[in-house]
Design an enzyme around this catalytic site. Sequence first.
Site, PDB file in Angstrom:
ATOM      1  N   ASP A   9       0.789  -1.251   0.000  1.00  0.00           N
ATOM      2  CA  ASP A   9       0.000   0.000   0.000  1.00  0.00           C
ATOM      3  C   ASP A   9       0.821   1.301   0.000  1.00  0.00           C
ATOM      4  O   ASP A   9       0.502   2.230   0.766  1.00  0.00           O
ATOM      5  CB  ASP A   9      -0.967   0.012   1.204  1.00  0.00           C
ATOM      6  CG  ASP A   9      -2.013  -1.104   1.156  1.00  0.00           C
ATOM      7  OD1 ASP A   9      -1.974  -1.927   0.232  1.00  0.00           O
ATOM      8  OD2 ASP A   9      -2.870  -1.150   2.062  1.00  0.00           O
ATOM      9  N   ASP A  47      -4.601  -0.777  -1.864  1.00  0.00           N
ATOM     10  CA  ASP A  47      -5.893  -0.623  -1.194  1.00  0.00           C
ATOM     11  C   ASP A  47      -6.827   0.025  -2.234  1.00  0.00           C
ATOM     12  O   ASP A  47      -6.471   1.043  -2.849  1.00  0.00           O
ATOM     13  CB  ASP A  47      -5.671   0.302   0.010  1.00  0.00           C
ATOM     14  CG  ASP A  47      -6.591   0.017   1.183  1.00  0.00           C
ATOM     15  OD1 ASP A  47      -6.898  -1.157   1.455  1.00  0.00           O
ATOM     16  OD2 ASP A  47      -6.998   0.997   1.846  1.00  0.00           O
ATOM     17  N   HIS A  49     -10.779   0.812  -2.681  1.00  0.00           N
ATOM     18  CA  HIS A  49     -12.148   0.806  -2.166  1.00  0.00           C
ATOM     19  C   HIS A  49     -13.136   1.471  -3.122  1.00  0.00           C
ATOM     20  O   HIS A  49     -12.827   2.520  -3.704  1.00  0.00           O
ATOM     21  CB  HIS A  49     -12.213   1.583  -0.841  1.00  0.00           C
ATOM     22  CG  HIS A  49     -11.351   1.024   0.240  1.00  0.00           C
ATOM     23  ND1 HIS A  49     -11.413  -0.293   0.655  1.00  0.00           N
ATOM     24  CD2 HIS A  49     -10.405   1.610   1.033  1.00  0.00           C
ATOM     25  CE1 HIS A  49     -10.546  -0.490   1.641  1.00  0.00           C
ATOM     26  NE2 HIS A  49      -9.920   0.637   1.884  1.00  0.00           N
ATOM     27  N   HIS A  53     -17.503   2.921   0.773  1.00  0.00           N
ATOM     28  CA  HIS A  53     -17.066   1.655   1.399  1.00  0.00           C
ATOM     29  C   HIS A  53     -17.434   1.623   2.888  1.00  0.00           C
ATOM     30  O   HIS A  53     -17.401   2.658   3.563  1.00  0.00           O
ATOM     31  CB  HIS A  53     -15.547   1.491   1.225  1.00  0.00           C
ATOM     32  CG  HIS A  53     -15.046   0.144   1.613  1.00  0.00           C
ATOM     33  ND1 HIS A  53     -14.371  -0.094   2.778  1.00  0.00           N
ATOM     34  CD2 HIS A  53     -15.155  -1.055   0.980  1.00  0.00           C
ATOM     35  CE1 HIS A  53     -14.073  -1.388   2.853  1.00  0.00           C
ATOM     36  NE2 HIS A  53     -14.531  -1.989   1.770  1.00  0.00           N
ATOM     37  N   HIS A  82     -10.656   6.990   1.780  1.00  0.00           N
ATOM     38  CA  HIS A  82      -9.287   6.883   1.259  1.00  0.00           C
ATOM     39  C   HIS A  82      -9.221   5.824   0.169  1.00  0.00           C
ATOM     40  O   HIS A  82     -10.058   4.918   0.124  1.00  0.00           O
ATOM     41  CB  HIS A  82      -8.309   6.519   2.394  1.00  0.00           C
ATOM     42  CG  HIS A  82      -8.558   5.141   2.949  1.00  0.00           C
ATOM     43  ND1 HIS A  82      -9.549   4.891   3.878  1.00  0.00           N
ATOM     44  CD2 HIS A  82      -7.977   3.946   2.682  1.00  0.00           C
ATOM     45  CE1 HIS A  82      -9.554   3.597   4.151  1.00  0.00           C
ATOM     46  NE2 HIS A  82      -8.623   2.998   3.430  1.00  0.00           N
ATOM     47  N   LYS A 107      -7.118  -4.962  -3.060  1.00  0.00           N
ATOM     48  CA  LYS A 107      -7.874  -5.502  -1.917  1.00  0.00           C
ATOM     49  C   LYS A 107      -8.776  -4.417  -1.358  1.00  0.00           C
ATOM     50  O   LYS A 107      -8.520  -3.235  -1.566  1.00  0.00           O
ATOM     51  CB  LYS A 107      -6.909  -6.007  -0.838  1.00  0.00           C
ATOM     52  CG  LYS A 107      -6.001  -4.917  -0.326  1.00  0.00           C
ATOM     53  CD  LYS A 107      -4.964  -5.446   0.643  1.00  0.00           C
ATOM     54  CE  LYS A 107      -4.076  -4.351   1.151  1.00  0.00           C
ATOM     55  NZ  LYS A 107      -4.776  -3.295   1.901  1.00  0.00           N
ATOM     56  N   CYS A 152      -2.012  -2.808   7.630  1.00  0.00           N
ATOM     57  CA  CYS A 152      -1.906  -3.728   6.491  1.00  0.00           C
ATOM     58  C   CYS A 152      -0.621  -4.546   6.490  1.00  0.00           C
ATOM     59  O   CYS A 152      -0.645  -5.715   6.105  1.00  0.00           O
ATOM     60  CB  CYS A 152      -2.120  -2.972   5.187  1.00  0.00           C
ATOM     61  SG  CYS A 152      -3.843  -2.428   5.035  1.00  0.00           S
TER      62      CYS A 152
HETATM   63  C1  VGL Z   1      -4.683   0.655   5.705  1.00  0.00           C
HETATM   64  C2  VGL Z   1      -6.273   1.542   7.092  1.00  0.00           C
HETATM   65  C3  VGL Z   1      -7.225   1.421   6.111  1.00  0.00           C
HETATM   66  C4  VGL Z   1      -3.245   0.255   5.513  1.00  0.00           C
HETATM   67  C5  VGL Z   1      -5.632   0.509   4.715  1.00  0.00           C
HETATM   68  O1  VGL Z   1      -2.791   0.184   4.358  1.00  0.00           O
HETATM   69  O2  VGL Z   1      -2.570  -0.012   6.533  1.00  0.00           O
HETATM   70  N1  VGL Z   1      -5.010   1.149   6.899  1.00  0.00           N
HETATM   71  N2  VGL Z   1      -6.887   0.910   4.921  1.00  0.00           N
HETATM   72 ZN    ZN Z   2      -8.343   0.968   3.364  1.00  0.00          ZN
END
Ligand code: VGL
Ligand code: ZN
Length: 198
Positions: A9, A47, A49, A53, A82, A107, A152
């Site tokens: 990410d 990430d 979404h 979401h 986000h 994901k 993550c």
């Molecule tokens: C993440 C919060 C929400 C991450 C992703 O990449 O750690 N944290 N979505």
């Molecule tokens: Zn996320």
Amino acid sequence: MTRALIVIDVQNDFCPGGALAVPGGDDIVAGINALMADYDAVVLTQDWHPTGHSSFASSHNGKAPYEMIDMPYGPQVLWPDHCVQGTEGAAFHADLNTGRADMIVRKGYRPAIDSYSAFFENDHETPTGLEGYLRTRGITDLTMVGLATDFCVNFSAVDAAKLGFNVTVRTDLCRAIDLDGSLASAQSGMTGAGVTLA
Ligand code: VGL
Ligand code: ZN
């Protein structure tokens, strides 16, 4: 031994100026790029979404970012909007060497379930397919880097260790959100699962 670098990410929304900025999130990009040449495979996660979401606080009346909610699969932190599909925030950091990636795993695209881990969504049973990809390529050893250490990266590393991969997290090439002690509990959780913190 066949080794993969898993880059979690490294997206604009997790870097300074982004919607869910991780302090120093962009400091790790050059070091990650430099590491890529040492691996048989490079996998990036993204990430990804849909708008509205269920992990977004804005999708729940009266809820603010960083509050908790009970989802059918368990407690869930609510986040600012986000990494919405197709937006600049969801794009990889411009300096990340995406050209070296063999595989990009997206994901968090199912509206009703979040996915921190690169292997399973937050119900801990819906697979992303990454395990099969790695196994069919004969990959046994994983090094993980990226954002965020305590969400993550943590969930991905623990799942990978449970699946039987040899897992090292390069903490110098990760940065954390650190919400209510989440970094300390992530560190002990990873160590307890057999992940090597380097
Ligand atoms: C993440 C919060 C929400 C991450 C992703 O990449 O750690 N944290 N979505
Ligand atoms: Zn996320």
